[in-house]
Design a protein around this motif. Structure first.
Motif, PDB file in Angstrom:
ATOM      1  N   LEU A  68      -3.611  31.803  57.288  1.00 15.54           N
ATOM      2  CA  LEU A  68      -3.969  30.523  57.573  1.00 15.54           C
ATOM      3  C   LEU A  68      -5.065  30.470  59.269  1.00 15.54           C
ATOM      4  O   LEU A  68      -5.585  31.157  59.944  1.00 15.54           O
ATOM      5  N   THR A  69      -5.937  28.572  59.015  1.00 16.06           N
ATOM      6  CA  THR A  69      -6.757  29.323  60.307  1.00 16.06           C
ATOM      7  C   THR A  69      -5.988  29.271  61.596  1.00 16.06           C
ATOM      8  O   THR A  69      -7.249  29.464  62.816  1.00 16.06           O
ATOM      9  N   ASP A  70      -4.605  28.476  61.786  1.00 14.13           N
ATOM     10  CA  ASP A  70      -4.461  29.053  63.149  1.00 14.13           C
ATOM     11  C   ASP A  70      -3.477  29.969  63.279  1.00 14.13           C
ATOM     12  O   ASP A  70      -3.309  30.752  62.674  1.00 14.13           O
ATOM     13  N   VAL A  71      -4.109  30.522  64.646  1.00 13.79           N
ATOM     14  CA  VAL A  71      -3.940  32.001  64.837  1.00 13.79           C
ATOM     15  C   VAL A  71      -2.037  32.185  65.275  1.00 13.79           C
ATOM     16  O   VAL A  71      -1.545  32.978  64.245  1.00 13.79           O
ATOM     17  N   ALA A  72      -1.855  31.360  65.486  1.00 14.68           N
ATOM     18  CA  ALA A  72      -0.450  31.311  66.308  1.00 14.68           C
ATOM     19  C   ALA A  72       0.421  30.826  65.106  1.00 14.68           C
ATOM     20  O   ALA A  72       1.988  31.877  64.362  1.00 14.68           O
ATOM     21  N   GLN A  73       0.058  30.389  64.068  1.00 11.17           N
ATOM     22  CA  GLN A  73       0.933  29.974  62.602  1.00 11.17           C
ATOM     23  C   GLN A  73       0.531  31.326  62.062  1.00 11.17           C
ATOM     24  O   GLN A  73       1.875  31.720  61.217  1.00 11.17           O
ATOM     25  N   GLU A  74      -0.123  31.738  61.571  1.00  9.55           N
ATOM     26  CA  GLU A  74      -0.753  33.191  60.297  1.00  9.55           C
ATOM     27  C   GLU A  74       0.331  33.893  61.391  1.00  9.55           C
ATOM     28  O   GLU A  74       0.312  34.907  60.748  1.00  9.55           O
ATOM     29  N   ALA A  75       0.594  34.272  62.646  1.00  6.40           N
ATOM     30  CA  ALA A  75       1.181  35.549  63.754  1.00  6.40           C
ATOM     31  C   ALA A  75       2.674  34.858  62.569  1.00  6.40           C
ATOM     32  O   ALA A  75       3.289  35.907  62.678  1.00  6.40           O
ATOM     33  N   ARG A  76       3.397  33.641  63.080  1.00  3.44           N
ATOM     34  CA  ARG A  76       4.223  33.741  62.462  1.00  3.44           C
ATOM     35  C   ARG A  76       3.973  33.955  60.841  1.00  3.44           C
ATOM     36  O   ARG A  76       5.831  34.064  60.241  1.00  3.44           O
ATOM     37  N   ALA A  77       3.885  33.778  60.553  1.00  8.00           N
ATOM     38  CA  ALA A  77       3.883  33.690  58.880  1.00  8.00           C
ATOM     39  C   ALA A  77       3.769  35.600  57.998  1.00  8.00           C
ATOM     40  O   ALA A  77       4.533  35.764  57.515  1.00  8.00           O
ATOM     41  N   GLN A  78       2.754  35.907  59.198  1.00  7.46           N
ATOM     42  CA  GLN A  78       3.288  37.715  58.881  1.00  7.46           C
ATOM     43  C   GLN A  78       4.131  38.110  59.456  1.00  7.46           C
ATOM     44  O   GLN A  78       4.651  39.015  59.199  1.00  7.46           O
ATOM     45  N   ALA A  79       5.147  37.342  60.957  1.00  5.37           N
ATOM     46  CA  ALA A  79       6.359  37.739  60.744  1.00  5.37           C
ATOM     47  C   ALA A  79       7.344  37.785  59.742  1.00  5.37           C
ATOM     48  O   ALA A  79       8.422  38.636  60.142  1.00  5.37           O
ATOM     49  N   LEU A  80       6.970  36.661  59.363  1.00  7.79           N
ATOM     50  CA  LEU A  80       8.480  36.468  58.075  1.00  7.79           C
ATOM     51  C   LEU A  80       7.859  36.692  57.076  1.00  7.79           C
ATOM     52  O   LEU A  80       9.005  37.717  56.307  1.00  7.79           O
ATOM     53  N   PHE A  81       6.746  37.527  56.635  1.00  2.95           N
ATOM     54  CA  PHE A  81       6.633  38.163  55.425  1.00  2.95           C
ATOM     55  C   PHE A  81       7.113  39.568  55.323  1.00  2.95           C
ATOM     56  O   PHE A  81       7.293  40.558  54.963  1.00  2.95           O
TER      57      PHE A  81
ATOM     58  N   GLY B 255       2.272  40.405  41.597  1.00  6.82           N
ATOM     59  CA  GLY B 255       1.535  38.858  41.886  1.00  6.82           C
ATOM     60  C   GLY B 255       3.118  37.593  42.903  1.00  6.82           C
ATOM     61  O   GLY B 255       2.292  36.683  43.320  1.00  6.82           O
ATOM     62  N   VAL B 256       3.778  38.290  41.987  1.00  7.53           N
ATOM     63  CA  VAL B 256       5.224  37.130  42.383  1.00  7.53           C
ATOM     64  C   VAL B 256       5.121  37.218  44.422  1.00  7.53           C
ATOM     65  O   VAL B 256       5.340  36.491  45.181  1.00  7.53           O
ATOM     66  N   ALA B 257       4.597  38.556  44.965  1.00 10.50           N
ATOM     67  CA  ALA B 257       4.746  38.031  46.624  1.00 10.50           C
ATOM     68  C   ALA B 257       3.649  37.785  47.033  1.00 10.50           C
ATOM     69  O   ALA B 257       3.586  36.614  48.007  1.00 10.50           O
ATOM     70  N   GLY B 258       2.924  37.546  46.515  1.00  4.29           N
ATOM     71  CA  GLY B 258       0.949  37.090  46.421  1.00  4.29           C
ATOM     72  C   GLY B 258       1.914  35.799  46.242  1.00  4.29           C
ATOM     73  O   GLY B 258       1.400  34.459  47.773  1.00  4.29           O
ATOM     74  N   ASP B 259       2.698  35.463  45.225  1.00  2.10           N
ATOM     75  CA  ASP B 259       2.746  33.525  45.438  1.00  2.10           C
ATOM     76  C   ASP B 259       3.409  33.166  46.336  1.00  2.10           C
ATOM     77  O   ASP B 259       3.655  32.056  47.512  1.00  2.10           O
ATOM     78  N   MET B 260       4.695  34.876  46.676  1.00  2.00           N
ATOM     79  CA  MET B 260       5.171  34.136  48.088  1.00  2.00           C
ATOM     80  C   MET B 260       4.756  33.922  48.979  1.00  2.00           C
ATOM     81  O   MET B 260       4.946  33.159  50.329  1.00  2.00           O
ATOM     82  N   ARG B 261       3.866  34.868  49.467  1.00  3.33           N
ATOM     83  CA  ARG B 261       3.689  34.518  50.940  1.00  3.33           C
ATOM     84  C   ARG B 261       2.440  33.040  50.878  1.00  3.33           C
ATOM     85  O   ARG B 261       2.590  32.774  51.760  1.00  3.33           O
ATOM     86  N   ARG B 262       1.961  32.538  49.622  1.00  3.90           N
ATOM     87  CA  ARG B 262       1.117  31.910  49.890  1.00  3.90           C
ATOM     88  C   ARG B 262       1.934  30.539  49.656  1.00  3.90           C
ATOM     89  O   ARG B 262       1.771  29.336  50.676  1.00  3.90           O
ATOM     90  N   LEU B 263       3.280  30.421  49.178  1.00  4.64           N
ATOM     91  CA  LEU B 263       3.960  29.550  49.869  1.00  4.64           C
ATOM     92  C   LEU B 263       4.356  29.756  51.026  1.00  4.64           C
ATOM     93  O   LEU B 263       4.987  28.430  51.717  1.00  4.64           O
ATOM     94  N   ILE B 264       4.661  30.590  51.960  1.00  4.73           N
ATOM     95  CA  ILE B 264       5.147  30.359  52.958  1.00  4.73           C
ATOM     96  C   ILE B 264       4.015  30.195  54.073  1.00  4.73           C
ATOM     97  O   ILE B 264       4.359  29.148  54.368  1.00  4.73           O
TER      98      ILE B 264
ATOM     99  N   SER C 273       2.667  22.900  56.972  1.00  4.59           N
ATOM    100  CA  SER C 273       2.920  21.941  56.603  1.00  4.59           C
ATOM    101  C   SER C 273       4.219  21.350  58.157  1.00  4.59           C
ATOM    102  O   SER C 273       4.926  20.218  57.626  1.00  4.59           O
ATOM    103  N   GLY C 274       4.158  22.114  58.612  1.00  7.07           N
ATOM    104  CA  GLY C 274       5.111  22.374  60.103  1.00  7.07           C
ATOM    105  C   GLY C 274       6.744  23.022  59.594  1.00  7.07           C
ATOM    106  O   GLY C 274       7.196  22.402  60.477  1.00  7.07           O
ATOM    107  N   ALA C 275       7.133  23.443  58.436  1.00  6.99           N
ATOM    108  CA  ALA C 275       8.240  24.361  58.674  1.00  6.99           C
ATOM    109  C   ALA C 275       8.129  25.035  60.018  1.00  6.99           C
ATOM    110  O   ALA C 275       7.625  25.865  59.634  1.00  6.99           O
ATOM    111  N   THR C 276       9.903  25.085  60.544  1.00  8.46           N
ATOM    112  CA  THR C 276      10.243  26.112  61.367  1.00  8.46           C
ATOM    113  C   THR C 276       9.958  27.630  60.089  1.00  8.46           C
ATOM    114  O   THR C 276      10.644  27.093  59.228  1.00  8.46           O
ATOM    115  N   ASP C 277      10.358  28.537  61.170  1.00  6.40           N
ATOM    116  CA  ASP C 277      11.048  30.158  60.457  1.00  6.40           C
ATOM    117  C   ASP C 277      12.427  29.774  59.807  1.00  6.40           C
ATOM    118  O   ASP C 277      12.292  30.249  58.363  1.00  6.40           O
TER     119      ASP C 277
END
Length: 168
Positions: A30-43, A62-71, A77-81
């Motif tokens: 993600l381009t937003d660093v804070a959002q990417e940090a949230r995504a990495q924490a969720l991963f 491949g499924v893990a890549g799809d799950m990362r993309r989905l997260i 889109s603004g969803a909370t953790d």
């Protein structure tokens, strides 16, 4: 005959080699660093449904890549953790989270190991408390018969047994 078996097995082997999972699409952070940090924490808290022992952050499936993309899409889109976790549980079940929620359906996951240890400890404690059964004394008739047997039988030495006093 051997050649015939090899010829029959060759197409099956070729089919198995081509049925491998295609490589996962490269991740696009993600381009937003804070959002990417949230995504990495969720991963790190989400289990790969193919590997099952790896987080999707580390899984090459491949499924893990799809799950990362989905997260990432949901975070963008603004969803909370918690909303992202709830969506993953809705799609894949409680097992997808390394720390499943505490509810009736997951009590076995949470308390199963403890109950197993407690049950084993109780069984060991009960087994240790048991006393050896006292032998029942011989009746007068049994003692008389035993005495006759011991008096009348000649003790024979075992030819294979050795003693330190044999002098061999």
């Amino acid at each position: 005959m051997r050649r015939l078996v090899l010829l029959a097995a060759a197409p099956i082997l070729a089919l198995m080699l081509t049925a491998a999972e295609p490589p996962a699409a490269p991740d696009r952070p993600l381009t937003d660093v804070a959002q990417e940090a949230r995504a990495q924490a969720l991963f790190k808290g989400v289990r790969c449904v193919v590997c099952q022992h790896e987080a999707i952050a580390d899984s090459p499936a491949g499924v893990a890549g799809d799950m990362r993309r989905l997260i990432r899409e949901e975070i963008a889109s603004g969803a909370t953790d918690q909303q992202v976790r709830d969506d993953l549980v809705r799609r894949f079940g409680d097992y997808v989270l390394f720390t499943p929620p505490m509810r009736i359906g997951t009590w076995l996951l949470w308390f199963g190991p403890f109950s197993l240890v407690l049950t084993a400890g109780a069984a060991l404690a009960l087994n240790a408390r048991r006393r050896a059964a006292e032998p029942t004394p011989l009746s007068a008739e049994e003692e008389r018969r035993l005495e006759n047997i011991l008096r009348n039988e000649k003790l024979r030495r075992d030819p294979d047994a050795t003693s330190p006093h044999d002098g061999r």
